[in-house]
Write a protein that holds these residues in place. Structure first.
Motif, PDB file in Angstrom:
ATOM      1  N   PHE A   1      42.019  72.172  31.122  1.00 10.39           N
ATOM      2  CA  PHE A   1      41.554  72.925  29.994  1.00 10.39           C
ATOM      3  C   PHE A   1      40.232  72.038  29.503  1.00 10.39           C
ATOM      4  O   PHE A   1      39.177  72.764  29.273  1.00 10.39           O
ATOM      5  N   LYS A   2      40.157  70.733  29.411  1.00 10.28           N
ATOM      6  CA  LYS A   2      39.148  69.951  29.079  1.00 10.28           C
ATOM      7  C   LYS A   2      37.955  70.344  29.896  1.00 10.28           C
ATOM      8  O   LYS A   2      36.636  70.332  29.760  1.00 10.28           O
ATOM      9  N   VAL A   3      37.910  70.214  31.494  1.00 14.78           N
ATOM     10  CA  VAL A   3      37.150  70.526  32.361  1.00 14.78           C
ATOM     11  C   VAL A   3      36.610  71.596  32.203  1.00 14.78           C
ATOM     12  O   VAL A   3      35.369  71.912  32.275  1.00 14.78           O
ATOM     13  N   LEU A   4      37.421  72.831  31.990  1.00 10.29           N
ATOM     14  CA  LEU A   4      37.003  74.029  32.024  1.00 10.29           C
ATOM     15  C   LEU A   4      35.844  74.301  30.753  1.00 10.29           C
ATOM     16  O   LEU A   4      34.850  74.768  30.733  1.00 10.29           O
ATOM     17  N   ARG A   5      36.441  73.693  29.697  1.00 14.25           N
ATOM     18  CA  ARG A   5      35.334  73.824  28.592  1.00 14.25           C
ATOM     19  C   ARG A   5      33.812  73.077  28.798  1.00 14.25           C
ATOM     20  O   ARG A   5      32.892  73.615  28.325  1.00 14.25           O
ATOM     21  N   ALA A   6      34.049  71.980  29.363  1.00 14.47           N
ATOM     22  CA  ALA A   6      32.872  71.213  29.796  1.00 14.47           C
ATOM     23  C   ALA A   6      32.082  71.773  30.767  1.00 14.47           C
ATOM     24  O   ALA A   6      30.944  71.986  30.500  1.00 14.47           O
ATOM     25  N   ARG A   7      32.672  72.772  31.505  1.00 16.31           N
ATOM     26  CA  ARG A   7      31.796  73.437  32.485  1.00 16.31           C
ATOM     27  C   ARG A   7      31.191  74.749  32.159  1.00 16.31           C
ATOM     28  O   ARG A   7      30.325  75.354  32.429  1.00 16.31           O
ATOM     29  N   CYS A   8      31.373  75.248  30.897  1.00 15.71           N
ATOM     30  CA  CYS A   8      31.065  76.673  30.539  1.00 15.71           C
ATOM     31  C   CYS A   8      30.111  76.491  29.562  1.00 15.71           C
ATOM     32  O   CYS A   8      29.618  75.414  29.029  1.00 15.71           O
ATOM     33  N   ASP A   9      29.117  77.774  29.415  1.00 16.22           N
ATOM     34  CA  ASP A   9      28.052  77.651  28.348  1.00 16.22           C
ATOM     35  C   ASP A   9      28.489  78.219  27.206  1.00 16.22           C
ATOM     36  O   ASP A   9      28.176  77.937  26.070  1.00 16.22           O
ATOM     37  N   VAL A  10      29.447  79.013  26.959  1.00 16.38           N
ATOM     38  CA  VAL A  10      30.066  79.475  25.894  1.00 16.38           C
ATOM     39  C   VAL A  10      31.647  79.642  26.157  1.00 16.38           C
ATOM     40  O   VAL A  10      32.015  79.987  27.091  1.00 16.38           O
ATOM     41  N   LEU A  11      32.227  79.403  24.908  1.00 12.24           N
ATOM     42  CA  LEU A  11      33.633  79.589  24.973  1.00 12.24           C
ATOM     43  C   LEU A  11      34.084  80.974  23.835  1.00 12.24           C
ATOM     44  O   LEU A  11      33.556  80.880  22.709  1.00 12.24           O
ATOM     45  N   LEU A  12      34.669  81.907  24.577  1.00 12.49           N
ATOM     46  CA  LEU A  12      35.058  83.095  23.954  1.00 12.49           C
ATOM     47  C   LEU A  12      36.499  83.151  23.510  1.00 12.49           C
ATOM     48  O   LEU A  12      37.264  82.858  24.274  1.00 12.49           O
ATOM     49  N   ALA A  13      36.676  83.495  22.342  1.00  9.94           N
ATOM     50  CA  ALA A  13      38.194  83.535  22.000  1.00  9.94           C
ATOM     51  C   ALA A  13      38.191  84.734  20.813  1.00  9.94           C
ATOM     52  O   ALA A  13      37.254  84.831  19.940  1.00  9.94           O
ATOM     53  N   GLY A  14      39.305  85.361  20.764  1.00  9.97           N
ATOM     54  CA  GLY A  14      39.618  86.567  19.568  1.00  9.97           C
ATOM     55  C   GLY A  14      39.768  85.489  18.425  1.00  9.97           C
ATOM     56  O   GLY A  14      40.282  84.650  18.227  1.00  9.97           O
TER      57      GLY A  14
END
Length: 257
Positions: free
Chosen positions: A59-72
């Motif tokens: 989960f933390k790796v995926l967050r580190a890899r993204c440009d933007v975190l999208l959530a409802g």
């Protein structure tokens, strides 16, 4: 079809975990969820009780890899999202690759039923984004314009295809979506999801909780035809503490993986 790799997560270095989630294209939208073994997306109304230290590493790796975190907005409220921050080592990984220290937080909401004084907005290290329908009354969005960039697209509901395009126009090309189920359902309906990262937790929850994807037409009994199901390719399986951490990619995308 790419060869499926099975690994023990605790045998992988951090560099190997980062490499395992290398996006195959500059524009990529991945969705990350946890589910019980019998398909529940929540336990006691939250996804957190299904998760653990094992899948949080990914989960933390995926967050580190993204440009933007999208959530409802429903997920943001229910899960108690605060300002989007990363650990020092994750921020250092990003800096070494010429990225800002943290991604941008983007919240999707039909009604803007959020608190503009909440830390997710006021304490964010980078200015967050609120995505709402274009026909939402201006008095609903006005309080947020001091603390966030407001993107207004769609009538009655957010036009997610236009929203994704708007994010990419801002240079936010790698998108990580953490739900909730209605946002994921809308992404599937709009054919926008390139990847699903799914942790199967070794728990049986029983009947009641919703699935990881839900549609606004569910109550009316609307269901897709079998021919409309989107095929996926399993790229790897990571096992940790009985959790199966699965990476699926759309079979028509990411052929270079």
């Amino acid at each position: 079809m790419a060869q499926v790799r099975y690994r023990k997560l605790d045998e992988l270095t951090d560099d190997e975990v980062y490499a395992a989630y290398e996006p195959p294209e500059p524009d990529w939208l991945r969705v990350n969820f946890v589910s019980s073994a019998d398909g529940a997306a929540t336990l006691e109304g939250l996804s957190g009780p299904l998760s653990g230290a094992e899948d949080k590493r990914v989960f933390k790796v995926l967050r580190a890899r993204c440009d933007v975190l999208l959530a409802g907005s429903g997920t943001v409220r229910a899960e108690g999202y605060g300002p989007l921050v990363l650990s020092p080592d994750r921020s250092a990984w990003r800096r070494a690759r010429g990225l800002p220290e943290v991604p941008v937080m983007a919240v999707v909401s039909r009604t803007a039923a959020l608190d503009p004084a909440a830390g997710i907005f006021t304490e964010a290290p980078r200015r967050p984004i609120l995505i709402v329908p274009a026909d939402l009354p201006s008095d609903r969005t006005a309080p947020f314009r001091e603390v966030a960039d407001v993107i207004a697209l769609g009538t009655g509901a957010v036009d997610l295809a236009a929203a994704v395009a708007a994010l990419r126009e801002r240079g936010l090309r790698q998108i990580l979506c953490e739900g909730g189920p209605h946002v994921f359902g809308d992404l599937i309906a709009a054919d926008l999801a390139d990847e699903l990262d799914l942790t199967l937790a070794p728990k049986l929850v029983g009947p009641g909780p919703i699935r990881i994807a839900a549609g606004h037409g569910d109550a009316a009994g609307e269901r897709p035809a079998a021919s409309e199901a989107i095929p996926l390719e399993l790229r790897h399986v990571l096992e940790a503490g009985g959790n199966l951490i699965l990476r699926y990619v759309r079979s028509s995308r990411g052929s270079a993986l």
